[in-house]
Design an enzyme around this catalytic site. Structure first.
Site, PDB file in Angstrom:
ATOM      1  N   CYS A   1      46.931  35.438  32.490  1.00 25.71           N
ATOM      2  CA  CYS A   1      45.844  35.380  33.473  1.00 25.71           C
ATOM      3  C   CYS A   1      45.161  36.738  33.609  1.00 25.71           C
ATOM      4  O   CYS A   1      45.645  37.753  33.103  1.00 25.71           O
ATOM      5  CB  CYS A   1      46.377  34.919  34.821  1.00 25.71           C
ATOM      6  SG  CYS A   1      46.669  33.140  34.901  1.00 25.71           S
TER       7      CYS A   1
ATOM      8  N   HIS B   1      42.453  36.350  39.315  1.00 23.90           N
ATOM      9  CA  HIS B   1      43.075  36.452  40.635  1.00 23.90           C
ATOM     10  C   HIS B   1      43.345  37.894  41.048  1.00 23.90           C
ATOM     11  O   HIS B   1      43.279  38.827  40.237  1.00 23.90           O
ATOM     12  CB  HIS B   1      44.370  35.627  40.682  1.00 23.90           C
ATOM     13  CG  HIS B   1      45.438  36.088  39.713  1.00 23.90           C
ATOM     14  ND1 HIS B   1      46.329  37.089  40.008  1.00 23.90           N
ATOM     15  CD2 HIS B   1      45.757  35.646  38.472  1.00 23.90           C
ATOM     16  CE1 HIS B   1      47.166  37.259  38.992  1.00 23.90           C
ATOM     17  NE2 HIS B   1      46.827  36.396  38.041  1.00 23.90           N
TER      18      HIS B   1
END
Length: 555
Positions: free
Chosen positions: A474, A455
């Site tokens: 992440c 992301h």
């Protein structure tokens, strides 16, 4: 004349008798090999010349189909293939493996003994031939197994490696039989190695580091106490300059003042920092000094563990187009044509050491513009819930809202936060879309059990750091919009203008890909780039040493 004739007859008789005896031994050898394979210790193990025999099942299969005939000798003498295998066992050190795991010393001693017996013209004992034959066959198949699957089972390590291992079976008994018939032992073993081009390149660098290590008597450490700027004076500059020359990042040149960090030396520092993936700022700081202190022995271990990691990878892992993230390199690459072409390279941020990004593979199936971030249970427990208990306004400051599992918004003032327990918390905490969102303005989804995805991020300044382990697992990337545009090029209904409009709209919008894209998240602290240049990285998760300890142990 009669004496000469008598001597000739006697000599011929001895040779004929020795040959007959050797032929008889050859005829009896299959029975001897069968006996060796059936001779077990009380615990059921098979041992030859004090060497444990590992692959008895494969050995029985191999010899059964060749009627227990010897594979490595003819008329009591070693074949060229036997000597080639001995050489390949020695060369296994350049695969980061250890010749002692493949009966190297025992085989060498038996070679010397057999050669000596043959030089004397004596008969080679049958049991020596059968023992050597089984030792060599076991060595070949064990080395082949390690080259194909790896020596270490990644499931035995505390640091997870969750990429599926190879499912195909190399059929080693057939593989060995073919190699002996075609007389191509070296080629057959090489065919069991990973097919990735970087494997052989890394193997060559390991050979270079072994040669350098043999020439290095003592590796003096550079002090890491002080940062050194260009043109500054420091007593460690001569050692650093010599170190750069040693690694060929700098060629020798006339020096006016040995303790001054001059402009010529600066160019060498730039090259060194590039190889180590450091910011090329020319400043000799902590990370650069730490890298300069890595010795050839350190790099031997680093290359060895990364060759092992490559052996764990299945050849079918990559597709025509795929994404690879190297955690240790803090980088994402979008590649195609099986890795021959790079479409995009982006700096990345990965998980902190105590919230490390896992090694795994998955299929990317969609992306989300202006994503809503649902706080994962782990982060809710460790970070968000404690902050809310301290200050209820934390929710508003972080643009977060509370919802039921059915999607109905809940007034946070009506929740008993003091007694709230993360494991039994009945609500979902979500961060609304916008530039403040922890996901940024776009996220890429490849469903996996770790809840890890790629992301955007609002914290752009972190991309300037040398070591970028700041996330909760992440993968944040510096070029999310460039990645989105490339992945959506095959979608005519999503031109760049529409992508820009979707981002500006501020509303969550999901776009599914026509074809799923493989994502591989790796951990490699050494590899070679597309030019064949070595790339060395800091072992940010401290995984290399534990793996090397297992790799170098006798199993």
């Amino acid at each position: 004349m009669k004496l000469r004739y008598f001597l000739f007859i006697a000599s011929f008789s001895l040779i004929f008798t020795a040959r007959c005896n050797q032929q008889k031994a050859e005829q009896d050898l299959p029975n001897s090999i069968r006996t060796v394979l059936e001779s077990r210790l009380p615990n059921g193990d098979l041992e030859i010349a004090k060497e444990h025999i590992y692959l008895t099942g494969l050995l029985n299969e191999f010899y059964y189909f060749r009627n227990f005939k010897p594979a490595w000798t003819q008329e009591g003498k070693l074949t060229c293939q036997a000597r080639e295998l001995h050489y390949q066992i020695q060369q296994s050190q350049f695969d980061g493996l250890f010749p002692s795991d493949y009966h190297h010393n025992a085989i060498e001693e038996l070679f010397v003994e057999l050669d000596s017996i043959n030089e004397r013209g004596s008969q080679v004992p049958e049991n020596k031939l059968s023992q050597l034959d089984v030792l060599l066959s076991d060595a070949y198949m064990r080395l082949g197994t390690h080259l194909y699957f790896g020596k270490v089972d990644p499931e035995d390590l505390t640091a997870g490696w969750n990429i599926p291992v190879k499912k195909s079976n190399p059929q080693l008994p057939n593989h060995l039989e073919t190699a002996i018939r075609k007389k191509n032992i070296a080629e057959s073993l090489e065919s069991l190695c990973p097919s990735f081009p970087i494997y052989q390149q890394m193997r060559n660098f390991l050979r270079d580091f072994v040669n350098l290590e043999e020439k290095t008597n003592q590796w003096k450490k550079v002090s890491e106490a002080k940062m050194i700027q260009p043109l500054e004076r420091n007593k460690d500059i001569p050692l650093i300059r010599d170190r750069l020359i040693f690694w060929k990042d700098l060629v020798p040149y006339p020096v006016e003042d040995e303790e001054v960090y001059d402009s010529a030396m600066l160019e060498g520092v730039y090259r060194f920092q590039e190889r180590y993936g450091l910011n090329q700022d020319g400043i000799i700081g902590k990370a650069t000094l730490e890298a300069l202190n890595e010795s050839p022995e350190d790099l031997i271990q680093k290359v060895s563990v990364n060759l092992e990691r490559l052996r764990w990878l299945p050849d079918t892992l990559i597709d025509n187009r795929f994404i690879v993230v190297n955690i240790a390199n803090f980088q994402l690459d979008l590649m195609q044509h099986g890795g021959r072409d790079t479409l995009l390279t982006s700096t990345a941020i990965v998980g902190r050491a105590y919230r490390s990004t896992p090694v795994f593979s998955a299929q990317m199936s969609y992306l989300v513009f202006n994503p809503v971030w649902t706080v994962p249970p782990g982060i809710l427990k460790a970070d968000v819930l404690p902050e809310i208990k301290k200050d209820l306004e934390y929710l508003e400051k972080k643009h977060m809202k509370v919802f039921t599992s059915g999607g109905q918004e809940v007034d946070p003032n009506k929740i008993d936060w003091r007694n709230a327990v993360a494991d039994k918390f009945p609500y979902l905490v979500k961060q609304v879309p916008g530039p403040h969102n922890s996901m940024g303005l776009v996220k890429f989804m490849f469903p996996n059990k770790y809840n890890v995805y790629i992301h955007d991020t609002p914290e752009k300044e972190l991309f300037k750091k040398d070591t970028r382990a700041f996330s909760s697992g992440c993968i944040r990337i510096q070029k999310p919009f460039e990645l989105a545009k490339i992945l959506l090029k095959e979608h005519p209904d999503w031109p760049e203008e529409k992508i820009e409009e979707a981002i500006q709209a501020g509303k969550e919008q999901t776009v599914s890909f026509k074809a799923k894209i493989p994502v591989v998240v790796l951990y490699l602290s050494f590899w070679t780039d597309w030019e064949g240049k070595p790339q060395i990285r800091r072992d940010v998760y401290k995984r290399d040493k534990p793996l090397y300890e297992v790799l170098s142990s006798r199993k």
